[in-house]
Design an enzyme around this catalytic site. Structure first.
Site, mmCIF file in Angstrom:
data_model
loop_
_atom_site.group_PDB
_atom_site.id
_atom_site.type_symbol
_atom_site.label_atom_id
_atom_site.label_comp_id
_atom_site.label_asym_id
_atom_site.label_seq_id
_atom_site.Cartn_x
_atom_site.Cartn_y
_atom_site.Cartn_z
ATOM 1 N N HIS A 1 0.853 -1.200 0.000
ATOM 2 C CA HIS A 1 0.000 0.000 0.000
ATOM 3 C C HIS A 1 0.879 1.236 0.000
ATOM 4 O O HIS A 1 1.951 1.266 0.605
ATOM 5 C CB HIS A 1 -1.017 0.009 1.147
ATOM 6 N N ASP B 1 6.404 1.736 6.734
ATOM 7 C CA ASP B 1 5.022 1.248 6.640
ATOM 8 C C ASP B 1 4.284 2.169 5.654
ATOM 9 O O ASP B 1 3.860 3.247 6.036
ATOM 10 C CB ASP B 1 4.366 1.283 8.018
ATOM 11 N N GLU C 1 -4.817 2.533 2.748
ATOM 12 C CA GLU C 1 -4.854 1.429 3.712
ATOM 13 C C GLU C 1 -4.955 1.940 5.142
ATOM 14 O O GLU C 1 -5.679 1.380 5.972
ATOM 15 C CB GLU C 1 -3.589 0.577 3.550
ATOM 16 N N GLU C 2 -4.234 3.020 5.440
ATOM 17 C CA GLU C 2 -4.129 3.493 6.816
ATOM 18 C C GLU C 2 -5.428 4.087 7.357
ATOM 19 O O GLU C 2 -5.553 4.308 8.558
ATOM 20 C CB GLU C 2 -3.005 4.533 6.933
ATOM 21 N N ASP D 1 3.191 -6.276 3.737
ATOM 22 C CA ASP D 1 3.069 -5.220 4.732
ATOM 23 C C ASP D 1 4.135 -5.436 5.808
ATOM 24 O O ASP D 1 4.987 -6.317 5.672
ATOM 25 C CB ASP D 1 1.661 -5.212 5.339
ATOM 26 N N HIS E 1 4.212 3.647 12.933
ATOM 27 C CA HIS E 1 3.259 4.754 13.097
ATOM 28 C C HIS E 1 3.874 5.895 13.910
ATOM 29 O O HIS E 1 3.266 6.404 14.855
ATOM 30 C CB HIS E 1 1.947 4.275 13.707
#
Length: 356
Positions: A61, A175, A207-208, A230, A319
């Site tokens: 993604h 990510d 995606e997030e 991922d 994140h």
């Protein structure tokens, strides 16, 4: 790892993935004359091996956790809202890039200074709603004159760096630019060898913020089998592991996800991946993640169902503005992908879906 560097330094918040999409297009055009898009902006390159074999979807993604401008106060400070999951504690004093149609502006996330906090306030995590972004403006009018508007994306700033061990990669957006990199690199390697199927390599949008591209992209690709690429949470830092079972660590191999909050994989496909790793002496780790999910959660429910597995690598500090990953884990992840895809012929695919 020049491609990974380029991917991570591109700025692509959820819904604003154009910079990464352009890189993906340039890379995929090197091995495919057939580039597909869905109507939300996800991108895939078709690499045909045996046209009578199954269609294999390799899905990363493109988006990263980021923010959006939601307001400008009279003194020129920006209020913002998150795009993706953030923990308030990792945000303060970090540099960000505010992206307008014509220019990018560097800012810093600020809050009430600690010198002015009451003793009880210092013991609490400062809430995001009370933070702001300082771009050096003097007034709301000046901000608007510069062309900054509500709705503009805001992306973390963190240079890419290979650390002193020549294996640990430091960057923002690992990510999931790692997944984008793995999809492209696996497709390039497959372009130099035979494979008994057709591979669609690429990445989804958004995606997030809820696996949104993964809900639409299967209608463009129409996969028989899907491998979602991922990252997972490395639990090899102080305080992250408190029991006596194995947990994902850097440099111990790519991850094969046995469970997440959105999917239990096709068990036969899962076993095929594990057996392939063991047969080819590729180190791997098992991930069991009870919180969070991946694009696999949407893709595996396309039409009658798609045998799907998640293969990725562990990273530290997910994140946040910066993460760490292992180069050798990424390389072994690509190797595992290629070996699995070589086995996905028509008979193997039939064995995955035959429940009679």
């Amino acid at each position: 790892m020049d491609l990974l560097r380029e991917l991570t330094q591109a700025q692509s918040a959820s819904g604003y993935e154009n910079e990464v999409r352009q890189i993906m297009q340039q890379e995929l055009e090197q091995i495919s004359n057939d580039i597909l898009y869905d109507h939300t902006g996800s991108i895939y390159g078709k690499r045909e091996g045996n046209p009578s074999g199954p269609s294999i979807m390799l899905a990363g993604h493109m988006d990263e956790v980021a923010f959006m401008v939601k307001g400008i106060n009279q003194n020129g400070y920006l209020r913002f809202t998150p795009l993706g999951g953030w923990w308030d504690q990792v945000m303060l004093a970090q540099r960000v890039s505010v992206i307008t149609k014509k220019k990018k502006f560097t800012g810093v996330i600020g809050s009430k200074p600690p010198h002015l906090l009451q003793p009880e306030e210092r013991k609490k995590v400062f809430p995001m709603r009370e933070m702001y972004i300082d771009i050096g403006a003097h007034s709301k009018e000046q901000v608007e004159k510069w062309g900054i508007r509500v709705g503009d994306p805001i992306v973390p700033i963190c240079p890419y760096e290979m650390m002193h061990d020549n294996d640990t990669v430091l960057s923002k957006a690992l990510d999931n630019r790692i997944g984008c990199y793995m999809a492209v690199e696996a497709a390039k390697q497959l372009s130099r060898t035979d494979h008994p199927n057709t591979v669609y390599a690429g990445a989804n949008v958004q995606e997030e913020v809820g696996l949104r591209g993964a809900e639409t992209s299967p209608y463009a690709v129409e996969p028989d089998v899907a491998i979602v690429l991922d990252v997972g949470v490395a639990q090899d830092t102080p305080g992250t592991s408190s029991d006596d079972v194995d947990h994902p660590e850097l440099r111990k191999g790519p991850l094969v996800t046995f469970l997440d909050a959105s999917m239990i994989p096709n068990i036969r496909f899962r076993d095929l991946v594990v057996n392939t790793a063991e047969k080819n002496n590729i180190p791997y780790q098992i991930e069991v993640m009870t919180g969070g999910g991946t694009d696999a959660g949407k893709i595996h429910m396309y039409k009658q169902g798609v045998p799907t597995i998640v293969i990725g690598v562990p990273i530290r500090y997910m994140h946040s503005h910066v993460s760490l990953a292992s180069k050798q884990d990424i390389e072994n992840g690509v190797k595992l992908l290629v070996e699995v895809i070589k086995q996905l012929n028509s008979d193997t695919y039939a064995s995955l879906i035959n429940y009679k």
